[in-house]
Design a protein around this motif. Structure first.
Motif, PDB file in Angstrom:
ATOM      1  N   MET A   1       0.849  -1.177   0.000  1.00 25.90           N
ATOM      2  CA  MET A   1       0.000   0.000   0.000  1.00 25.90           C
ATOM      3  C   MET A   1       0.899   1.246   0.000  1.00 25.90           C
ATOM      4  SD  MET A   1      -2.912   1.163   2.771  1.00 25.90           S
ATOM      5  CE  MET A   1      -4.221   0.210   2.082  1.00 25.90           C
ATOM      6  N   THR A   2       0.545   2.213  -0.821  1.00 23.43           N
ATOM      7  CA  THR A   2       1.333   3.446  -0.895  1.00 23.43           C
ATOM      8  C   THR A   2       0.973   4.377   0.263  1.00 23.43           C
ATOM      9  OG1 THR A   2      -0.295   4.619  -2.225  1.00 23.43           O
ATOM     10  CG2 THR A   2       1.324   3.286  -3.429  1.00 23.43           C
ATOM     11  N   LYS A   3       1.853   5.321   0.534  1.00 20.58           N
ATOM     12  CA  LYS A   3       1.555   6.334   1.558  1.00 20.58           C
ATOM     13  C   LYS A   3       0.295   7.113   1.188  1.00 20.58           C
ATOM     14  CE  LYS A   3       6.118   7.178   3.468  1.00 20.58           C
ATOM     15  NZ  LYS A   3       7.093   8.192   3.831  1.00 20.58           N
ATOM     16  N   TRP A   4       0.125   7.376  -0.100  1.00 20.77           N
ATOM     17  CA  TRP A   4      -1.043   8.089  -0.603  1.00 20.77           C
ATOM     18  C   TRP A   4      -2.316   7.366  -0.154  1.00 20.77           C
ATOM     19  CZ3 TRP A   4      -1.928  12.578  -3.322  1.00 20.77           C
ATOM     20  CH2 TRP A   4      -3.156  12.705  -3.977  1.00 20.77           C
ATOM     21  N   ASP A   5      -2.351   6.048  -0.376  1.00 25.06           N
ATOM     22  CA  ASP A   5      -3.516   5.251  -0.001  1.00 25.06           C
ATOM     23  C   ASP A   5      -3.614   5.049   1.509  1.00 25.06           C
ATOM     24  OD1 ASP A   5      -4.348   4.887  -2.692  1.00 25.06           O
ATOM     25  OD2 ASP A   5      -2.942   3.228  -2.916  1.00 25.06           O
ATOM     26  N   GLU A   6      -2.491   4.742   2.123  1.00 23.02           N
ATOM     27  CA  GLU A   6      -2.456   4.483   3.569  1.00 23.02           C
ATOM     28  C   GLU A   6      -3.019   5.655   4.371  1.00 23.02           C
ATOM     29  OE1 GLU A   6       0.963   3.960   7.004  1.00 23.02           O
ATOM     30  OE2 GLU A   6       1.454   3.404   4.946  1.00 23.02           O
ATOM     31  N   HIS A   7      -2.735   6.866   3.940  1.00 23.82           N
ATOM     32  CA  HIS A   7      -3.166   8.064   4.662  1.00 23.82           C
ATOM     33  C   HIS A   7      -4.429   8.702   4.069  1.00 23.82           C
ATOM     34  CE1 HIS A   7       0.272   8.223   7.372  1.00 23.82           C
ATOM     35  NE2 HIS A   7       0.981   7.777   6.348  1.00 23.82           N
ATOM     36  N   GLY A   8      -5.042   8.063   3.077  1.00 27.69           N
ATOM     37  CA  GLY A   8      -6.276   8.569   2.487  1.00 27.69           C
ATOM     38  C   GLY A   8      -6.133   9.970   1.928  1.00 27.69           C
ATOM     39  N   ILE A   9      -5.020  10.213   1.240  1.00 26.12           N
ATOM     40  CA  ILE A   9      -4.722  11.572   0.770  1.00 26.12           C
ATOM     41  C   ILE A   9      -5.752  12.071  -0.239  1.00 26.12           C
ATOM     42  CG2 ILE A   9      -3.002  13.079  -0.315  1.00 26.12           C
ATOM     43  CD1 ILE A   9      -2.228  12.053   2.489  1.00 26.12           C
ATOM     44  N   LEU A  10      -6.217  11.222  -1.144  1.00 29.15           N
ATOM     45  CA  LEU A  10      -7.201  11.694  -2.125  1.00 29.15           C
ATOM     46  C   LEU A  10      -8.465  12.181  -1.424  1.00 29.15           C
ATOM     47  CD1 LEU A  10      -8.100  12.265  -4.966  1.00 29.15           C
ATOM     48  CD2 LEU A  10      -8.857   9.872  -5.148  1.00 29.15           C
ATOM     49  N   ASP A  11      -8.948  11.454  -0.436  1.00 32.01           N
ATOM     50  CA  ASP A  11     -10.135  11.906   0.309  1.00 32.01           C
ATOM     51  C   ASP A  11      -9.871  13.223   1.009  1.00 32.01           C
ATOM     52  OD1 ASP A  11     -11.676   9.741  -0.455  1.00 32.01           O
ATOM     53  OD2 ASP A  11     -11.238   8.583   1.359  1.00 32.01           O
ATOM     54  N   LYS A  12      -8.680  13.376   1.575  1.00 29.94           N
ATOM     55  CA  LYS A  12      -8.325  14.620   2.273  1.00 29.94           C
ATOM     56  C   LYS A  12      -8.265  15.793   1.293  1.00 29.94           C
ATOM     57  CE  LYS A  12      -5.739  12.552   6.147  1.00 29.94           C
ATOM     58  NZ  LYS A  12      -6.401  11.268   6.159  1.00 29.94           N
ATOM     59  N   VAL A  13      -7.688  15.545   0.124  1.00 38.02           N
ATOM     60  CA  VAL A  13      -7.577  16.592  -0.900  1.00 38.02           C
ATOM     61  C   VAL A  13      -8.960  16.983  -1.417  1.00 38.02           C
ATOM     62  CG1 VAL A  13      -6.801  17.052  -3.270  1.00 38.02           C
ATOM     63  CG2 VAL A  13      -5.203  16.099  -1.596  1.00 38.02           C
ATOM     64  N   THR A  14      -9.790  16.007  -1.748  1.00 36.86           N
ATOM     65  CA  THR A  14     -11.108  16.340  -2.292  1.00 36.86           C
ATOM     66  C   THR A  14     -11.970  17.033  -1.236  1.00 36.86           C
ATOM     67  OG1 THR A  14     -11.938  14.090  -1.885  1.00 36.86           O
ATOM     68  CG2 THR A  14     -11.095  14.584  -4.106  1.00 36.86           C
ATOM     69  N   THR A  15     -11.828  16.648   0.021  1.00 36.57           N
ATOM     70  CA  THR A  15     -12.555  17.337   1.092  1.00 36.57           C
ATOM     71  C   THR A  15     -12.106  18.789   1.185  1.00 36.57           C
ATOM     72  OG1 THR A  15     -12.912  15.314   2.349  1.00 36.57           O
ATOM     73  CG2 THR A  15     -13.003  17.385   3.580  1.00 36.57           C
ATOM     74  N   ALA A  16     -10.798  19.021   1.131  1.00 36.97           N
ATOM     75  CA  ALA A  16     -10.256  20.392   1.196  1.00 36.97           C
ATOM     76  C   ALA A  16     -10.744  21.220   0.016  1.00 36.97           C
ATOM     77  CB  ALA A  16      -8.734  20.350   1.233  1.00 36.97           C
ATOM     78  N   LEU A  17     -10.734  20.648  -1.177  1.00 36.71           N
ATOM     79  CA  LEU A  17     -11.181  21.373  -2.364  1.00 36.71           C
ATOM     80  C   LEU A  17     -12.687  21.632  -2.317  1.00 36.71           C
ATOM     81  CD1 LEU A  17      -9.093  19.563  -5.117  1.00 36.71           C
ATOM     82  CD2 LEU A  17      -8.811  21.923  -4.341  1.00 36.71           C
ATOM     83  N   ARG A  18     -13.437  20.681  -1.813  1.00 35.17           N
ATOM     84  CA  ARG A  18     -14.900  20.822  -1.739  1.00 35.17           C
ATOM     85  C   ARG A  18     -15.303  21.960  -0.795  1.00 35.17           C
ATOM     86  NH1 ARG A  18     -15.840  15.909  -1.039  1.00 35.17           N
ATOM     87  NH2 ARG A  18     -16.303  15.443  -3.208  1.00 35.17           N
ATOM     88  N   GLN A  19     -14.528  22.210   0.244  1.00 34.18           N
ATOM     89  CA  GLN A  19     -14.854  23.246   1.228  1.00 34.18           C
ATOM     90  C   GLN A  19     -14.964  24.624   0.592  1.00 34.18           C
ATOM     91  OE1 GLN A  19     -11.677  22.770   4.026  1.00 34.18           O
ATOM     92  NE2 GLN A  19     -12.747  21.182   5.178  1.00 34.18           N
ATOM     93  N   ASP A  20     -14.221  24.862  -0.471  1.00 32.71           N
ATOM     94  CA  ASP A  20     -14.207  26.183  -1.098  1.00 32.71           C
ATOM     95  C   ASP A  20     -14.988  26.237  -2.399  1.00 32.71           C
ATOM     96  OD1 ASP A  20     -12.684  27.309   0.912  1.00 32.71           O
ATOM     97  OD2 ASP A  20     -10.798  26.797  -0.029  1.00 32.71           O
ATOM     98  N   GLY A  21     -15.726  25.198  -2.729  1.00 30.29           N
ATOM     99  CA  GLY A  21     -16.452  25.181  -3.995  1.00 30.29           C
ATOM    100  C   GLY A  21     -15.559  24.726  -5.118  1.00 30.29           C
TER     101      GLY A  21
END
Length: 126
Positions: free
Chosen positions: A1-21
Motif C-alpha cells: 500500500m502506498t503512503k497516498w492510499d495508507e493516509h487517504g490523501i485523495l479523500d483529504k484533498v477532495t474534502t479540502a477542495l470541496r470546502q471552497d467550492g
C-alpha cells in the motif's frame, strides 16, 4: 500500500477542495489546508510543509503536486481533480499563510508555472 492510499490523501484533498467550492488552489494551499485539518500529516508522511528556503526537495506541497499531476496525467477526466497553470509572468512572490508563519512559493522565478487544482465538475454537498 502506498503512503497516498495508507493516509487517504485523495479523500483529504477532495474534502479540502470541496470546502471552497470550485476555485483553483495551489499545492501549497492544499498542503496548508491538509496540515491544519490533520495536524502532523506532513511529519507522518516524512515531509515538511514546503516553500522557498526550506532546504528540502520533497516537501508536502511538492509531494501533493507531483501525486496529483501524475494521477491526472494517467487517469484524465476519470480523476476527480483537474489541473491548470498560473503563469509566472510578472510575479515577484507568491506568499501563503501557513500554520507556523508565511510560506513562499519556490516556483516563482524558476521558469516553471505554478500548478493549480480544483474539483472536476459540479460540487455537491454529498
Amino acid at each position: 500500500m502506498t503512503k497516498w492510499d495508507e493516509h487517504g490523501i485523495l479523500d483529504k484533498v477532495t474534502t479540502a477542495l470541496r470546502q471552497d467550492g470550485r476555485p483553483y488552489m495551489t499545492a501549497y494551499q492544499l498542503a496548508i489546508k491538509l496540515e491544519r485539518a490533520h495536524p502532523g500529516l506532513a511529519e507522518r508522511l516524512g515531509k515538511v510543509l514546503g516553500g522557498a528556503g526550506i532546504g528540502v526537495r520533497n516537501s508536502l506541497a511538492e509531494y501533493l503536486g507531483g501525486q496529483l499531476a501524475g494521477r491526472i496525467d494517467r487517469e484524465g477526466t476519470a480523476f476527480p481533480v483537474e489541473r491548470a497553470y498560473l503563469s509566472n509572468d510578472e510575479i515577484r512572490e507568491v506568499r501563503f499563510a501557513a500554520p507556523d508563519g508565511d510560506l513562499v512559493s519556490s516556483l516563482t522565478g524558476s521558469g516553471y508555472h505554478l500548478s493549480i487544482y480544483r474539483l472536476r465538475g459540479p460540487v455537491s454537498d454529498a
